[in-house]
Write a protein that holds these residues in place. Sequence first.
Motif, PDB file in Angstrom:
ATOM      1  N   LYS A  92     -39.867  -4.961  19.230  1.00 17.68           N
ATOM      2  CA  LYS A  92     -39.092  -4.268  18.214  1.00 17.68           C
ATOM      3  C   LYS A  92     -37.750  -3.834  18.820  1.00 17.68           C
ATOM      4  CE  LYS A  92     -39.461   0.110  15.768  1.00 17.68           C
ATOM      5  NZ  LYS A  92     -40.307   1.265  15.493  1.00 17.68           N
ATOM      6  N   PHE A  93     -36.692  -3.850  18.015  1.00 18.86           N
ATOM      7  CA  PHE A  93     -35.376  -3.426  18.483  1.00 18.86           C
ATOM      8  C   PHE A  93     -35.248  -1.911  18.492  1.00 18.86           C
ATOM      9  CE2 PHE A  93     -33.995  -7.736  17.671  1.00 18.86           C
ATOM     10  CZ  PHE A  93     -33.030  -7.920  18.648  1.00 18.86           C
ATOM     11  N   PHE A  94     -34.549  -1.406  19.498  1.00 20.19           N
ATOM     12  CA  PHE A  94     -34.134  -0.011  19.578  1.00 20.19           C
ATOM     13  C   PHE A  94     -32.631   0.004  19.820  1.00 20.19           C
ATOM     14  CE2 PHE A  94     -38.614   0.218  20.638  1.00 20.19           C
ATOM     15  CZ  PHE A  94     -39.027   1.306  19.879  1.00 20.19           C
ATOM     16  N   ASN A  95     -32.008   1.150  19.581  1.00 21.97           N
ATOM     17  CA  ASN A  95     -30.561   1.241  19.741  1.00 21.97           C
ATOM     18  C   ASN A  95     -30.112   0.870  21.151  1.00 21.97           C
ATOM     19  OD1 ASN A  95     -31.811   3.692  20.582  1.00 21.97           O
ATOM     20  ND2 ASN A  95     -29.837   4.726  20.529  1.00 21.97           N
ATOM     21  N   THR A  96     -30.910   1.178  22.151  1.00 20.45           N
ATOM     22  CA  THR A  96     -30.527   0.870  23.525  1.00 20.45           C
ATOM     23  C   THR A  96     -30.474  -0.637  23.767  1.00 20.45           C
ATOM     24  OG1 THR A  96     -32.844   1.164  24.155  1.00 20.45           O
ATOM     25  CG2 THR A  96     -31.355   3.030  24.506  1.00 20.45           C
ATOM     26  N   HIS A  97     -31.355  -1.376  23.111  1.00 23.31           N
ATOM     27  CA  HIS A  97     -31.335  -2.830  23.272  1.00 23.31           C
ATOM     28  C   HIS A  97     -30.102  -3.427  22.599  1.00 23.31           C
ATOM     29  CE1 HIS A  97     -32.465  -7.065  22.898  1.00 23.31           C
ATOM     30  NE2 HIS A  97     -33.068  -6.847  24.050  1.00 23.31           N
ATOM     31  N   VAL A  98     -29.734  -2.892  21.447  1.00 21.12           N
ATOM     32  CA  VAL A  98     -28.534  -3.360  20.750  1.00 21.12           C
ATOM     33  C   VAL A  98     -27.308  -3.127  21.632  1.00 21.12           C
ATOM     34  CG1 VAL A  98     -27.031  -2.951  18.755  1.00 21.12           C
ATOM     35  CG2 VAL A  98     -29.517  -3.046  18.453  1.00 21.12           C
ATOM     36  N   TYR A  99     -27.207  -1.930  22.201  1.00 22.72           N
ATOM     37  CA  TYR A  99     -26.078  -1.605  23.078  1.00 22.72           C
ATOM     38  C   TYR A  99     -26.037  -2.542  24.284  1.00 22.72           C
ATOM     39  CZ  TYR A  99     -23.276   0.769  26.565  1.00 22.72           C
ATOM     40  OH  TYR A  99     -22.345   1.046  27.528  1.00 22.72           O
ATOM     41  N   SER A 100     -27.173  -2.735  24.942  1.00 20.07           N
ATOM     42  CA  SER A 100     -27.181  -3.565  26.149  1.00 20.07           C
ATOM     43  C   SER A 100     -26.898  -5.031  25.830  1.00 20.07           C
ATOM     44  CB  SER A 100     -28.494  -3.416  26.914  1.00 20.07           C
ATOM     45  OG  SER A 100     -29.565  -3.942  26.191  1.00 20.07           O
ATOM     46  N   THR A 101     -27.264  -5.485  24.642  1.00 17.97           N
ATOM     47  CA  THR A 101     -26.951  -6.859  24.241  1.00 17.97           C
ATOM     48  C   THR A 101     -25.443  -7.060  24.179  1.00 17.97           C
ATOM     49  OG1 THR A 101     -29.005  -7.074  22.988  1.00 17.97           O
ATOM     50  CG2 THR A 101     -27.220  -8.580  22.407  1.00 17.97           C
ATOM     51  N   LEU A 102     -24.744  -6.115  23.581  1.00 13.16           N
ATOM     52  CA  LEU A 102     -23.284  -6.215  23.494  1.00 13.16           C
ATOM     53  C   LEU A 102     -22.640  -6.071  24.870  1.00 13.16           C
ATOM     54  CD1 LEU A 102     -22.579  -4.159  20.258  1.00 13.16           C
ATOM     55  CD2 LEU A 102     -22.573  -6.643  20.533  1.00 13.16           C
ATOM     56  N   LYS A 103     -23.117  -5.119  25.655  1.00 13.82           N
ATOM     57  CA  LYS A 103     -22.534  -4.875  26.974  1.00 13.82           C
ATOM     58  C   LYS A 103     -22.769  -6.060  27.911  1.00 13.82           C
ATOM     59  CE  LYS A 103     -22.666  -1.798  30.915  1.00 13.82           C
ATOM     60  NZ  LYS A 103     -23.325  -0.671  31.554  1.00 13.82           N
ATOM     61  N   SER A 104     -23.977  -6.593  27.926  1.00 15.87           N
ATOM     62  CA  SER A 104     -24.298  -7.702  28.830  1.00 15.87           C
ATOM     63  C   SER A 104     -23.439  -8.924  28.541  1.00 15.87           C
ATOM     64  CB  SER A 104     -25.772  -8.078  28.710  1.00 15.87           C
ATOM     65  OG  SER A 104     -26.581  -7.018  29.126  1.00 15.87           O
ATOM     66  N   LYS A 105     -23.266  -9.234  27.279  1.00 14.60           N
ATOM     67  CA  LYS A 105     -22.447 -10.399  26.915  1.00 14.60           C
ATOM     68  C   LYS A 105     -21.000 -10.183  27.329  1.00 14.60           C
ATOM     69  CE  LYS A 105     -21.826 -14.248  24.396  1.00 14.60           C
ATOM     70  NZ  LYS A 105     -20.827 -15.021  25.085  1.00 14.60           N
ATOM     71  N   ARG A 106     -20.508  -8.974  27.120  1.00  9.49           N
ATOM     72  CA  ARG A 106     -19.124  -8.664  27.494  1.00  9.49           C
ATOM     73  C   ARG A 106     -18.938  -8.825  29.005  1.00  9.49           C
ATOM     74  NH1 ARG A 106     -18.936  -4.095  25.027  1.00  9.49           N
ATOM     75  NH2 ARG A 106     -19.460  -2.804  26.798  1.00  9.49           N
ATOM     76  N   LEU A 107     -19.901  -8.360  29.785  1.00 10.68           N
ATOM     77  CA  LEU A 107     -19.814  -8.484  31.239  1.00 10.68           C
ATOM     78  C   LEU A 107     -19.953  -9.932  31.693  1.00 10.68           C
ATOM     79  CD1 LEU A 107     -21.897  -5.397  32.397  1.00 10.68           C
ATOM     80  CD2 LEU A 107     -19.413  -5.679  32.474  1.00 10.68           C
ATOM     81  N   ARG A 108     -20.815 -10.686  31.030  1.00  9.70           N
ATOM     82  CA  ARG A 108     -21.010 -12.095  31.397  1.00  9.70           C
ATOM     83  C   ARG A 108     -19.763 -12.917  31.123  1.00  9.70           C
ATOM     84  NH1 ARG A 108     -26.688 -14.113  31.063  1.00  9.70           N
ATOM     85  NH2 ARG A 108     -25.765 -16.069  30.432  1.00  9.70           N
ATOM     86  N   ASP A 109     -19.048 -12.563  30.074  1.00  9.52           N
ATOM     87  CA  ASP A 109     -17.871 -13.334  29.689  1.00  9.52           C
ATOM     88  C   ASP A 109     -16.636 -12.982  30.509  1.00  9.52           C
ATOM     89  OD1 ASP A 109     -19.378 -14.608  27.833  1.00  9.52           O
ATOM     90  OD2 ASP A 109     -18.601 -13.499  26.116  1.00  9.52           O
ATOM     91  N   ARG A 110     -16.693 -11.870  31.224  1.00 10.46           N
ATOM     92  CA  ARG A 110     -15.548 -11.464  32.033  1.00 10.46           C
ATOM     93  C   ARG A 110     -15.400 -12.452  33.183  1.00 10.46           C
ATOM     94  NH1 ARG A 110     -15.476  -5.719  34.971  1.00 10.46           N
ATOM     95  NH2 ARG A 110     -17.567  -6.452  35.355  1.00 10.46           N
ATOM     96  N   PRO A 111     -14.198 -12.963  33.384  1.00 12.59           N
ATOM     97  CA  PRO A 111     -14.022 -13.933  34.467  1.00 12.59           C
ATOM     98  C   PRO A 111     -14.296 -13.306  35.830  1.00 12.59           C
ATOM     99  CG  PRO A 111     -11.944 -13.530  33.319  1.00 12.59           C
ATOM    100  CD  PRO A 111     -12.997 -12.709  32.651  1.00 12.59           C
ATOM    101  N   LEU A 112     -14.801 -14.120  36.728  1.00 13.65           N
ATOM    102  CA  LEU A 112     -15.097 -13.620  38.065  1.00 13.65           C
ATOM    103  C   LEU A 112     -13.849 -13.108  38.763  1.00 13.65           C
ATOM    104  CD1 LEU A 112     -17.681 -16.209  39.403  1.00 13.65           C
ATOM    105  CD2 LEU A 112     -18.083 -13.877  38.663  1.00 13.65           C
ATOM    106  N   GLU A 113     -12.689 -13.641  38.412  1.00 12.00           N
ATOM    107  CA  GLU A 113     -11.455 -13.188  39.034  1.00 12.00           C
ATOM    108  C   GLU A 113     -11.179 -11.719  38.722  1.00 12.00           C
ATOM    109  OE1 GLU A 113     -11.166 -16.091  36.823  1.00 12.00           O
ATOM    110  OE2 GLU A 113     -11.904 -17.182  38.561  1.00 12.00           O
ATOM    111  N   ALA A 114     -11.734 -11.220  37.629  1.00 11.17           N
ATOM    112  CA  ALA A 114     -11.505  -9.833  37.243  1.00 11.17           C
ATOM    113  C   ALA A 114     -12.326  -8.865  38.089  1.00 11.17           C
ATOM    114  CB  ALA A 114     -11.838  -9.630  35.768  1.00 11.17           C
ATOM    115  N   LEU A 115     -13.309  -9.379  38.807  1.00 14.28           N
ATOM    116  CA  LEU A 115     -14.120  -8.517  39.658  1.00 14.28           C
ATOM    117  C   LEU A 115     -13.360  -8.209  40.938  1.00 14.28           C
ATOM    118  CD1 LEU A 115     -17.572 -10.288  39.272  1.00 14.28           C
ATOM    119  CD2 LEU A 115     -16.800  -8.203  38.154  1.00 14.28           C
ATOM    120  N   PRO A 116     -13.527  -7.018  41.489  1.00 13.05           N
ATOM    121  CA  PRO A 116     -12.803  -6.676  42.715  1.00 13.05           C
ATOM    122  C   PRO A 116     -13.256  -7.551  43.878  1.00 13.05           C
ATOM    123  CG  PRO A 116     -14.407  -4.984  42.171  1.00 13.05           C
ATOM    124  CD  PRO A 116     -14.393  -5.962  41.025  1.00 13.05           C
ATOM    125  N   GLU A 117     -12.284  -7.987  44.673  1.00 11.78           N
ATOM    126  CA  GLU A 117     -12.619  -8.822  45.825  1.00 11.78           C
ATOM    127  C   GLU A 117     -13.258  -8.000  46.926  1.00 11.78           C
ATOM    128  OE1 GLU A 117      -9.599 -11.359  47.322  1.00 11.78           O
ATOM    129  OE2 GLU A 117      -8.868 -11.836  45.327  1.00 11.78           O
TER     130      GLU A 117
END
Length: 88
Positions: free
Chosen positions: A51-76
């Motif tokens: 079953k979905f909870f609000n925390t799962h909805v939030y993490s779904t959006l956050k995880s995708k946003r982090l996955r799509d961020r280019p590796l170059e944007a991460l600190p070296e």
Amino acid sequence: MSSRLSNPAPYSNYQSELHDLIQRLHDEGMGYRRIAQWLNENGYQTPRGKKFFNTHVYSTLKSKRLRDRPLEALPEDRFEITSPLRIE
């Protein structure tokens, strides 16, 4: 750097569909709790069959946003290098 960050497993079709739906509902102004309630009322389940909870909805959006961020944007470097490395 964690290998999960640099080489995450690809999303399944269901995960992609869920993310796009959640993103659309959120863009339309629905909050995380309301989205979770809507998904549950309309027969959706998490990719693990739960079953979905609000925390799962939030993490779904956050995880995708982090996955799509280019590796170059991460600190070296996470640490300041104060002296040159000497190899003898």
